[in-house]
Scaffold this active site. Structure first.
Site, PDB file in Angstrom:
ATOM      1  N   ARG A  77      43.170  34.186  39.569  1.00  0.00           N
ATOM      2  CA  ARG A  77      43.749  35.393  40.189  1.00  0.00           C
ATOM      3  C   ARG A  77      44.827  34.950  41.170  1.00  0.00           C
ATOM      4  NH1 ARG A  77      39.281  39.088  42.600  1.00  0.00           N
ATOM      5  NH2 ARG A  77      38.852  39.550  40.422  1.00  0.00           N
ATOM      6  N   ARG A 146      40.968  39.441  50.940  1.00  0.00           N
ATOM      7  CA  ARG A 146      41.663  39.299  49.643  1.00  0.00           C
ATOM      8  C   ARG A 146      43.129  39.743  49.756  1.00  0.00           C
ATOM      9  NH1 ARG A 146      37.654  39.629  45.438  1.00  0.00           N
ATOM     10  NH2 ARG A 146      35.808  38.566  46.222  1.00  0.00           N
ATOM     11  N   LYS A 210      33.016  39.508  50.399  1.00  0.00           N
ATOM     12  CA  LYS A 210      34.432  39.792  50.199  1.00  0.00           C
ATOM     13  C   LYS A 210      34.918  40.867  51.179  1.00  0.00           C
ATOM     14  CE  LYS A 210      33.815  41.003  45.828  1.00  0.00           C
ATOM     15  NZ  LYS A 210      33.863  41.657  44.498  1.00  0.00           N
ATOM     16  N   LYS A 212      38.329  43.575  51.989  1.00  0.00           N
ATOM     17  CA  LYS A 212      39.520  44.148  51.341  1.00  0.00           C
ATOM     18  C   LYS A 212      40.308  45.045  52.287  1.00  0.00           C
ATOM     19  CE  LYS A 212      37.571  43.807  46.772  1.00  0.00           C
ATOM     20  NZ  LYS A 212      37.223  44.489  45.526  1.00  0.00           N
ATOM     21  N   CYS A 431      38.507  48.747  33.997  1.00  0.00           N
ATOM     22  CA  CYS A 431      38.360  47.371  34.481  1.00  0.00           C
ATOM     23  C   CYS A 431      38.393  46.420  33.282  1.00  0.00           C
ATOM     24  CB  CYS A 431      37.053  47.214  35.242  1.00  0.00           C
ATOM     25  SG  CYS A 431      35.624  47.216  34.153  1.00  0.00           S
ATOM     26  N   CYS A 437      34.339  39.257  31.576  1.00  0.00           N
ATOM     27  CA  CYS A 437      33.580  39.486  32.812  1.00  0.00           C
ATOM     28  C   CYS A 437      32.094  39.178  32.606  1.00  0.00           C
ATOM     29  CB  CYS A 437      33.753  40.926  33.277  1.00  0.00           C
ATOM     30  SG  CYS A 437      32.802  41.214  34.778  1.00  0.00           S
ATOM     31  N   CYS A 476      30.399  48.157  34.392  1.00  0.00           N
ATOM     32  CA  CYS A 476      29.183  48.067  35.211  1.00  0.00           C
ATOM     33  C   CYS A 476      29.450  48.796  36.515  1.00  0.00           C
ATOM     34  CB  CYS A 476      28.794  46.601  35.435  1.00  0.00           C
ATOM     35  SG  CYS A 476      29.645  45.826  36.819  1.00  0.00           S
ATOM     36  N   CYS A 480      35.074  47.928  39.834  1.00  0.00           N
ATOM     37  CA  CYS A 480      36.393  47.297  39.895  1.00  0.00           C
ATOM     38  C   CYS A 480      37.530  48.257  39.543  1.00  0.00           C
ATOM     39  CB  CYS A 480      36.436  46.080  38.987  1.00  0.00           C
ATOM     40  SG  CYS A 480      35.201  44.849  39.441  1.00  0.00           S
TER      41      CYS A 480
HETATM   42 FE1  SRM Z   1      36.083  43.327  40.892  1.00  0.00          FE
HETATM   43  C1  SRM Z   1      33.520  41.192  40.522  1.00  0.00           C
HETATM   44  C2  SRM Z   1      37.480  42.055  38.150  1.00  0.00           C
HETATM   45  C3  SRM Z   1      38.864  44.987  41.662  1.00  0.00           C
HETATM   46  C4  SRM Z   1      34.257  45.324  43.054  1.00  0.00           C
HETATM   47  N1  SRM Z   1      35.546  41.835  39.644  1.00  0.00           N
HETATM   48  C5  SRM Z   1      34.430  41.053  39.716  1.00  0.00           C
HETATM   49  C6  SRM Z   1      34.515  39.904  38.703  1.00  0.00           C
HETATM   50  C7  SRM Z   1      35.161  38.741  39.377  1.00  0.00           C
HETATM   51  C8  SRM Z   1      33.194  39.532  38.009  1.00  0.00           C
HETATM   52  C9  SRM Z   1      32.404  38.403  38.590  1.00  0.00           C
HETATM   53  O1  SRM Z   1      32.095  38.406  39.793  1.00  0.00           O
HETATM   54  O2  SRM Z   1      32.051  37.516  37.814  1.00  0.00           O
HETATM   55  C10 SRM Z   1      35.479  40.554  37.659  1.00  0.00           C
HETATM   56  C11 SRM Z   1      36.281  39.591  36.806  1.00  0.00           C
HETATM   57  C12 SRM Z   1      36.551  40.186  35.461  1.00  0.00           C
HETATM   58  C13 SRM Z   1      37.560  39.454  34.687  1.00  0.00           C
HETATM   59  O3  SRM Z   1      37.202  38.902  33.617  1.00  0.00           O
HETATM   60  O4  SRM Z   1      38.717  39.407  35.072  1.00  0.00           O
HETATM   61  C14 SRM Z   1      36.235  41.522  38.532  1.00  0.00           C
HETATM   62  N2  SRM Z   1      37.862  43.394  40.133  1.00  0.00           N
HETATM   63  C15 SRM Z   1      38.238  42.868  38.943  1.00  0.00           C
HETATM   64  C16 SRM Z   1      39.625  43.317  38.553  1.00  0.00           C
HETATM   65  C17 SRM Z   1      40.417  42.271  37.792  1.00  0.00           C
HETATM   66  C18 SRM Z   1      39.481  44.607  37.733  1.00  0.00           C
HETATM   67  C19 SRM Z   1      40.714  45.085  37.012  1.00  0.00           C
HETATM   68  O5  SRM Z   1      40.555  45.412  35.840  1.00  0.00           O
HETATM   69  O6  SRM Z   1      41.789  45.158  37.592  1.00  0.00           O
HETATM   70  C20 SRM Z   1      40.175  43.685  39.941  1.00  0.00           C
HETATM   71  C21 SRM Z   1      40.814  42.524  40.624  1.00  0.00           C
HETATM   72  C22 SRM Z   1      41.354  42.923  41.956  1.00  0.00           C
HETATM   73  C23 SRM Z   1      42.118  41.844  42.662  1.00  0.00           C
HETATM   74  O7  SRM Z   1      43.247  41.596  42.266  1.00  0.00           O
HETATM   75  O8  SRM Z   1      41.594  41.293  43.635  1.00  0.00           O
HETATM   76  C24 SRM Z   1      38.900  44.061  40.664  1.00  0.00           C
HETATM   77  N3  SRM Z   1      36.506  44.827  42.204  1.00  0.00           N
HETATM   78  C25 SRM Z   1      37.722  45.454  42.272  1.00  0.00           C
HETATM   79  C26 SRM Z   1      37.600  46.664  43.011  1.00  0.00           C
HETATM   80  C27 SRM Z   1      38.690  47.687  43.234  1.00  0.00           C
HETATM   81  C28 SRM Z   1      39.462  47.464  44.498  1.00  0.00           C
HETATM   82  O9  SRM Z   1      39.210  46.511  45.229  1.00  0.00           O
HETATM   83  O10 SRM Z   1      40.351  48.274  44.753  1.00  0.00           O
HETATM   84  C29 SRM Z   1      36.278  46.764  43.409  1.00  0.00           C
HETATM   85  C30 SRM Z   1      35.645  47.962  44.159  1.00  0.00           C
HETATM   86  C31 SRM Z   1      35.993  48.031  45.591  1.00  0.00           C
HETATM   87  C32 SRM Z   1      35.002  47.295  46.423  1.00  0.00           C
HETATM   88  O11 SRM Z   1      35.119  46.075  46.515  1.00  0.00           O
HETATM   89  O12 SRM Z   1      34.080  47.924  46.929  1.00  0.00           O
HETATM   90  C33 SRM Z   1      35.601  45.605  42.893  1.00  0.00           C
HETATM   91  N4  SRM Z   1      34.177  43.247  41.738  1.00  0.00           N
HETATM   92  C34 SRM Z   1      33.622  44.197  42.544  1.00  0.00           C
HETATM   93  C35 SRM Z   1      32.253  43.860  42.792  1.00  0.00           C
HETATM   94  C36 SRM Z   1      31.249  44.677  43.645  1.00  0.00           C
HETATM   95  C37 SRM Z   1      31.300  44.309  45.078  1.00  0.00           C
HETATM   96  C38 SRM Z   1      30.231  45.018  45.867  1.00  0.00           C
HETATM   97  O13 SRM Z   1      30.521  45.498  46.950  1.00  0.00           O
HETATM   98  O14 SRM Z   1      29.092  45.083  45.418  1.00  0.00           O
HETATM   99  C39 SRM Z   1      31.986  42.670  42.075  1.00  0.00           C
HETATM  100  C40 SRM Z   1      30.675  41.899  42.014  1.00  0.00           C
HETATM  101  C41 SRM Z   1      30.361  41.144  43.248  1.00  0.00           C
HETATM  102  O15 SRM Z   1      31.184  40.965  44.144  1.00  0.00           O
HETATM  103  O16 SRM Z   1      29.218  40.693  43.319  1.00  0.00           O
HETATM  104  C42 SRM Z   1      33.216  42.328  41.420  1.00  0.00           C
HETATM  105 FE1  SF4 Z   2      33.218  43.311  35.426  1.00  0.00          FE
HETATM  106 FE2  SF4 Z   2      31.797  45.335  36.343  1.00  0.00          FE
HETATM  107 FE3  SF4 Z   2      34.045  44.650  37.556  1.00  0.00          FE
HETATM  108 FE4  SF4 Z   2      34.160  45.790  35.212  1.00  0.00          FE
HETATM  109  S1  SF4 Z   2      33.340  46.747  37.067  1.00  0.00           S
HETATM  110  S2  SF4 Z   2      35.294  43.964  35.818  1.00  0.00           S
HETATM  111  S3  SF4 Z   2      32.363  45.020  34.212  1.00  0.00           S
HETATM  112  S4  SF4 Z   2      32.236  43.428  37.452  1.00  0.00           S
END
Ligand code: SRM
Ligand code: SF4
Length: 574
Positions: A77, A146, A210, A212, A431, A437, A476, A480
Site C-alpha cells: 500500500r 495512516r 490503526k 485514521k 472492497c 483479502c 466481511c 473497508c
Molecule cells: Fe481495510 C483490513 C483493504 C479501507 C477497516 N483492509 C484490511 C485488510 C488489510 C485485510 C487484512 O487485515 O488482512 C484488507 C486488504 C485487502 C486487500 O487484499 O487489499 C483491507 N481497507 C482495505 C482497502 C484496500 C479496501 C478498498 O477496497 O479500497 C482500503 C485501503 C485503505 C487505505 O488506503 O489505507 C481499506 N479498511 C478501510 C476502511 C475505510 C476507510 O478507512 O475509510 C475501513 C473502515 C474504517 C475504519 O477503520 O473503521 C477499514 N480494514 C478495516 C478493518 C477493521 C478495523 C476495525 O476497526 O475493526 C480491518 C481488519 C483489522 O484491522 O483487523 C481491515
Molecule cells: Fe477484506 Fe473485509 Fe476489508 Fe473487504 S471489508 S477488504 S473482505 S477485510
C-alpha cells in the site's frame, strides 16, 4: 494519568515492544528466499512498513489437496496524502504493476495505491522503486496514523490548497520516525538511538490500533468523516478557510455476533485555526496512545475510547494535552458523500475531470483499456492526478491548452462514457475482498458490478437511472468499503451470503441498520428490487433512499453506534 491496564495486553503489544522500533528480524526473514512467506511476528510488523502477506485464495484449497504451500504474495500500500499524485508517479505505479505485481493498480477507499501479488523476492526492490518516485509505504498500515485523506474539491481551489496542505502536514508530522524503514528497505545505515529520537510521538509500542484522519471540505463529505478516528472539517467564511472543526470517534469495523463491536459516527468536539491543526492532531493521537484499549484489539479503536469515556471527557483530555482550549465548533453542512463526476473548472481556470473507476481497479480488459488510457493521459498531462476516497480518479489541474488532448484520449479509450453509468453505479463502492483479502468471508469487488447490473433492470423500469443511491458491498464486516454509512449495504456473512443493511444517510451522516441477515447471493436482487420499486412510487419530493426506507418502516433509524444493533425486526431471511 493513563489508565492502569488490568487484563493482559494483546499479543501485538508484545510484538511491538520486542521489535526495537519495527525492526524485529524482518530484514533477515526477507532475505530468506527458501520460502515465500515470513514469520507470524513479522507478518504483523511488516504492516507498519506498508505491506500485508497474503495468498491467492482462489487456489488455496486446490494447493492444500496437492500438499503445496499456499501461493504466498504481498500487497503493498502506497501512501498518497490527500490523494494527490503526479503523472510521473502514476506512470511508475503503472510500470511496477506489470514488472512486479498482478498487472493492476487498486485505488483504495483512503486515496492510496495498492499493488497486489508481489512475491517475496521482489518486495524489497518494489518498495525501493516506490521510494525512488518520492512516495513511501511506511505507516500505510499498522498501529499508527495512516494516509491522511483530503477532499479534492477543485471548485474552491484556494480552500483545497489549504485543506490539502494541512492533510500533508499532518501526514508528515505523524509519520513514524524509526530508522527501521530506511534500514530494511532502502539499505540505510543502522543507528542505535533512544526512544526520544526513534519515536517522540508514538513511543515504543506505537498506538493501540490503526488510526485514521481525514480533512473534509463541506458541503462534500466524500472522505466520510464518520468513518475516521479524527476529522478536520474545513470552516469556510467569506470564501476563506478560517480553520477546522474537530470530530473524533468515527469508525466502521465490527464483528458479526459481537454486539459490543459496532460502527460509530464521530462527535464534533471543537474548532481550531489552520495553524493549530497539526498540534491538535498530535494531541488527539497522544490521548488515544495513552487511554486506548491495549488488551482487546477488537475494542481498541479510538471510537471505543470515546464511547467508553464520553465525548466531553475526550475533549477535556485533548485540551489538557494541548495546554489550551479548542474553540466552540462552528456550523457546517454536508450534502453528499459521493464524487461529482465529469468536468469542473476551478477559480484559476484549470480543468478537472473526475472519472468513475469501478471498484477502484485499474486494469485492461478486452473491452476496456482503462490502464492503457490513463497511461496515455499521464504521458501528456500537465497537472496532477487525485485519487478520490470513493475509489475514483480525478485528472486534475489540466491547463486550458491541454484540455482538448485529454478530452480526445478520454473519448478514444471510451473512458468518458463510463460516467454515463446509473446514479447507483456511480455511487457504489466495493472492497477488495477475494481473492487476496485474508479476512474475506465472500466476494465483493468481483461481485458487486453484476448485482448492480441486475438491479439496473428495476432502476430502468422505475425511472431511477439517474437517481443517486449509495450502495456498498464488503466481503466481511470490517467495513473497508464503509458499508455502514451507505443507503444500501451488503456485508459478507459467510460464503455467498450477505447481511443487508438499509437507511444510511445520503451525506454519510447516519449509520444504517440490519434489514435481513444471511441473504444468499441469488436473493440479494429480489430482496432489494421491490424496495427500490416502492421508493420510486412512494418517495416524497427530493427524498433520498436512505430516508425513505426509515419513513416507510423497512428499518428504524440508527442514532449512533451503540444502538446499531438495537430495534432490529424480522431480520431472518426467508
Ligand atoms: Fe481495510 C483490513 C483493504 C479501507 C477497516 N483492509 C484490511 C485488510 C488489510 C485485510 C487484512 O487485515 O488482512 C484488507 C486488504 C485487502 C486487500 O487484499 O487489499 C483491507 N481497507 C482495505 C482497502 C484496500 C479496501 C478498498 O477496497 O479500497 C482500503 C485501503 C485503505 C487505505 O488506503 O489505507 C481499506 N479498511 C478501510 C476502511 C475505510 C476507510 O478507512 O475509510 C475501513 C473502515 C474504517 C475504519 O477503520 O473503521 C477499514 N480494514 C478495516 C478493518 C477493521 C478495523 C476495525 O476497526 O475493526 C480491518 C481488519 C483489522 O484491522 O483487523 C481491515
Ligand atoms: Fe477484506 Fe473485509 Fe476489508 Fe473487504 S471489508 S477488504 S473482505 S477485510
Amino acid at each position: 494519568m493513563p489508565i492502569i491496564q488490568k487484563k493482559p495486553l494483546s499479543a501485538n503489544e508484545g510484538i511491538k515492544t520486542r521489535s526495537n522500533y519495527l525492526r524485529g528480524d524482518l530484514a533477515e526473514d526477507l532475505a530468506d528466499l527458501t520460502r515465500g512467506n515470513i514469520s507470524a511476528d513479522n507478518e504483523q510488523l511488516i504492516k507498519f512498513h506498508g505491506s500485508y502477506m497474503q495468498d491467492d485464495r482462489d487456489i488455496r484449497s486446490e494447493r492444500r489437496v496437492q500438499k503445496l504451500d499456499k501461493a504466498y504474495s504481498f500487497m503493498i500500500r502506497v501512501r498518497v496524502p490527500g490523494g494527490v499524485t503526479t503523472p510521473h508517479q502514476w506512470l511508475e505505479m503503472d510500470r511496477m504493476s506489470d514488472d512486479y505485481a498482478n498487472g493492476t493498480i487498486k485505488l483504495t477507499t483512503r486515496q492510496a495505491y495498492q499493488l497486489h501479488g508481489v512475491i517475496k523476492s521482489n518486495l524489497k526492490q518494489t518498495i525501493k522503486e516506490i521510494n525512488d518516485t518520492a512516495m513511501d509505504t511506511i505507516a500505510a498500515c499498522g498501529d499508527v496514523n495512516r494516509n491522511v485523506m483530503c477532499n479534492p474539491n477543485p471548485e474552491f481551489s484556494s480552500v483545497h490548497a489549504i485543506a490539502s496542505k494541512v492533510a500533508t502536514d499532518i501526514n508528515t508530522h505523524l509519520t513514524p520516525q524509526t530508522g527501521a524503514y530506511h534500514e530494511i528497505w532502502l539499505d540505510g545505515e543502522k543507528v542505535v538511538s533512544s526512544e526520544e529520537c526513534e519515536e517522540p510521538i508514538y513511543g515504543k509500542t506505537y498506538l493501540p490500533r490503526k488510526f485514521k484522519i481525514a480533512v473534509a471540505v463541506p458541503p462534500s463529505n466524500d472522505v466520510d468523516v464518520n468513518a475516521n478516528c479524527l476529522s478536520f472539517i474545513a470552516i469556510v467564511e467569506n470564501g476563506v478557510c478560517v480553520g477546522f472543526n474537530i470530530a473524533v470517534g468515527g469508525g466502521m469495523g465490527m464483528t458479526h455476533g459481537m454486539e459490543n463491536t459496532f460502527p460509530r459516527v464521530a462527535d464534533v468536539i471543537g474548532f481550531v485555526t489552520v495553524d493549530q491543526a497539526v498540534e491538535a492532531a498530535e494531541a488527539v493521537v497522544k490521548v488515544q496512545r495513552d487511554y486506548g484499549n491495549r488488551e482487546d484489539r477488537k475494542l481498541s479503536r479510538l471510537k471505543y475510547t470515546v464511547e467508553v469515556h464520553g465525548a466531553e471527557w475526550f475533549k477535556d483530555k485533548v485540551n489538557q494535552y494541548l495546554g489550551w482550549d479548542m474553540q466552540e465548533a462552528r456550523p457546517f453542512e454536508f450534502t453528499s458523500n459521493g464524487d461529482r463526476f465529469g468536468w469542473v473548472e476551478d477559480e484559476e481556470g484549470r480543468h478537472h475531470f473526475t472519472l468513475f473507476v469501478q471498484g477502484g481497479r485499474v486494469l485492461d480488459t478486452d473491452d476496456y483499456k482503462l490502464r492503457e488510457g490513463l497511461r496515455e493521459i499521464a504521458k501528456i498531462h500537465d497537472g496532477d492526478f487525485r485519487l478520490t476516497a470513493n475509489q475514483n480518479i480525478q485528472i486534475a489541474r489540466i491547463s486550458p491548452e491541454n484540455k482538448p488532448k485529454v478530452e480526445a484520449l478520454l473519448e478514444s479509450y471510451n473512458m468518458a462514457s463510463q460516467n454515463n453509468a446509473t446514479g447507483m453505479r456511480l455511487n457504489s463502492i466495493a472492497c477488495v475482498s477475494l481473492p487476496t483479502c485474508s479476512l474475506a468471508l465472500t466476494e465483493a469487488e468481483r461481485y458487486l458490478p453484476s448485482v448492480i447490473t441486475e438491479l439496473e433492470e428495476t432502476l430502468e423500469k422505475a425511472g431511477l437511472n439517474d437517481d443517486e443511491i449509495v450502495i456498498r458491498m464488503t466481503g466481511c464486516p470490517n467495513g473497508c468499503g464503509r458499508p455502514f454509512l451507505a443507503e444500501i449495504a451488503m456485508v459478507g456473512r459467510g460464503p455467498n451470503a450477505y447481511n443487508i443493511y438499509l437507511g444510511g444517510g445520503f451525506a454519510g451522516q447516519r449509520l444504517n441498520k440490519l434489514y435481513k441477515e444471511s441473504v444468499p447471493s441469488e436473493h440479494l436482487v429480489n430482496t432489494l428490487a421491490p424496495i427500490i420499486w416502492d421508493y420510486s412510487v412512494h418517495r416524497e419530493e427530493g427524498e433520498h433512499f436512505g430516508d425513505f426506507v426509515i419513513r416507510s418502516g423497512y428499518v428504524e433509524a440508527t442514532e449512533n453506534g451503540a444502538d446499531f444493533h438495537l430495534n432490529i425486526k424480522d431480520k431472518a431471511f426467508n
